[in-house]
Write an enzyme that holds these catalytic residues in place. Sequence first.
Site, PDB file in Angstrom:
ATOM      1  N   CYS A 162      -1.952  49.394  21.361  1.00  0.00           N
ATOM      2  CA  CYS A 162      -2.302  49.133  22.897  1.00  0.00           C
ATOM      3  C   CYS A 162      -2.445  50.866  23.579  1.00  0.00           C
ATOM      4  CB  CYS A 162      -1.305  48.570  23.692  1.00  0.00           C
ATOM      5  SG  CYS A 162      -0.921  47.009  22.810  1.00  0.00           S
ATOM      6  N   HIS A 294       0.394  49.970  32.622  1.00  0.00           N
ATOM      7  CA  HIS A 294       0.347  49.422  31.413  1.00  0.00           C
ATOM      8  C   HIS A 294       0.244  48.111  31.497  1.00  0.00           C
ATOM      9  CE1 HIS A 294      -0.365  48.848  27.128  1.00  0.00           C
ATOM     10  NE2 HIS A 294       0.752  48.200  26.930  1.00  0.00           N
ATOM     11  N   GLU A 305       8.539  49.274  32.619  1.00  0.00           N
ATOM     12  CA  GLU A 305       7.827  50.258  33.071  1.00  0.00           C
ATOM     13  C   GLU A 305       8.199  50.602  34.480  1.00  0.00           C
ATOM     14  OE1 GLU A 305       3.045  51.308  33.359  1.00  0.00           O
ATOM     15  OE2 GLU A 305       3.566  49.146  32.736  1.00  0.00           O
ATOM     16  N   LYS A 326      -5.344  44.680  33.799  1.00  0.00           N
ATOM     17  CA  LYS A 326      -5.245  43.690  32.740  1.00  0.00           C
ATOM     18  C   LYS A 326      -5.580  42.434  33.339  1.00  0.00           C
ATOM     19  CE  LYS A 326      -2.744  46.409  29.270  1.00  0.00           C
ATOM     20  NZ  LYS A 326      -2.923  47.826  29.845  1.00  0.00           N
ATOM     21  N   HIS A 331      -6.073  42.094  28.566  1.00  0.00           N
ATOM     22  CA  HIS A 331      -5.568  43.494  27.428  1.00  0.00           C
ATOM     23  C   HIS A 331      -6.511  43.584  26.340  1.00  0.00           C
ATOM     24  CE1 HIS A 331      -3.167  46.204  25.420  1.00  0.00           C
ATOM     25  NE2 HIS A 331      -1.853  45.600  25.729  1.00  0.00           N
ATOM     26  N   PHE A 390       2.980  48.859  21.099  1.00  0.00           N
ATOM     27  CA  PHE A 390       3.892  48.263  20.215  1.00  0.00           C
ATOM     28  C   PHE A 390       3.867  49.766  18.955  1.00  0.00           C
ATOM     29  CE2 PHE A 390       2.851  43.467  20.058  1.00  0.00           C
ATOM     30  CZ  PHE A 390       3.643  43.443  21.378  1.00  0.00           C
TER      31      PHE A 390
END
Length: 402
Positions: A162, A294, A305, A326, A331, A390
């Site tokens: 990502c 994010h 976050e 997003k 995403h 990830f």
Amino acid sequence: MRRVVVTGAGTINALGADVGQTLAALRKGRSAIGPLDIRDADRLAIRIGAQVQDYDEAAHFNRQQIALFDRYTQFALLAAGQALSQAGLSFTGELAARSGVILGTSGGGLNTQDENYRVVYEEGKNRVHPFVVPKLMNNAAAAHLSMEYNLKGPSFTVATACASSNHAIGQAFQFVRGGLADVMVTGGAEAMLCFGGVKAWEGLRVMSRDTCRPFCATRSGMVQGEGAGIFVLEEYDHARARGAEILAEIAGVAMTSDASDIVMPSRQGAERAMSGALRDARLATTDIGYINAHGTGTAANDKTECAAVAHVFGPHADRLAISSTKSMHGHCIGATGAIELLACIMALREGVIAPTANWREPDPECALDIVPNTAREARVGACLSNAFAFGGMNAVLALRAV
């Protein structure tokens, strides 16, 4: 160190076929998440996504190109065409030799893989098309961009899940800033909305069945999107000398690794990435007016976050606008940071902060100003774009208005 500016931008994603359409949708807070229109969708548990609608590859590419271009490569080429048209550059001679392309992707030619696994395993055929490997490889889009525009400098692909786009843009920025190139074409492309792609993500149990609502107490997971965002990065004096329109300046970047868990995010890794980007850009926390988060809509990511932002920015965190787009374009995995960069540029140039759509009710663990549901007008002189992937691989970009 040389200054680096953005002189061209292009995109295709679920919100729109170009930058203008995408920004209009972001201003309206319109979510493009809806039912998936893909083969065997009835066999999926997750049947929603942010899909590029009414896309006709034959309207953009001939038969020979379609045989060689996976959907993700097509998206990259279309977005790059917009960006380079806006930048007004042609690459010949010394400029061609000092210009390159760095793209991010995670799945690469996943549609091609999915289609050809069907041919071999489901249909029982023993041969596939001779272009399957050059069509599915992760560096295909970067390679085709270099050939299409005569970009003879450093060219490669970054794959960090990502965070792929932010890592790619950060690398391109460093190449220009350090004098290894004068112009870099960069960003990311992704097209993972096929049966195999969605089925694989289902196994992680992080996907929402209804919609993406980051930072909301009722959030239920992420929703996949697809598309591309491509930018032209240029050395500041080079851009000024030719009278180019400057969209924004990339002032700094930082990259960190959590080195802790393959899927669970680390607050410390995110903190070091944001602090590092501020330090690299020589910006104070109080200089930042907006963070494009994010913000995946998963329980773990959003609260981690928010805790990282609160720790890095201290009292200023309460005066920061932070949103996750997003919630509108999904995403887009390896392309997501590139598409989100458009929201950062909109905030800097137009003074409009894109909202976090689909939000319903506050979460005490996400107690920041997340710009719920409605876009906001505000003066923004500098902003951050966060990407936490990830594998614990983090990349944060710092931008400022010019």
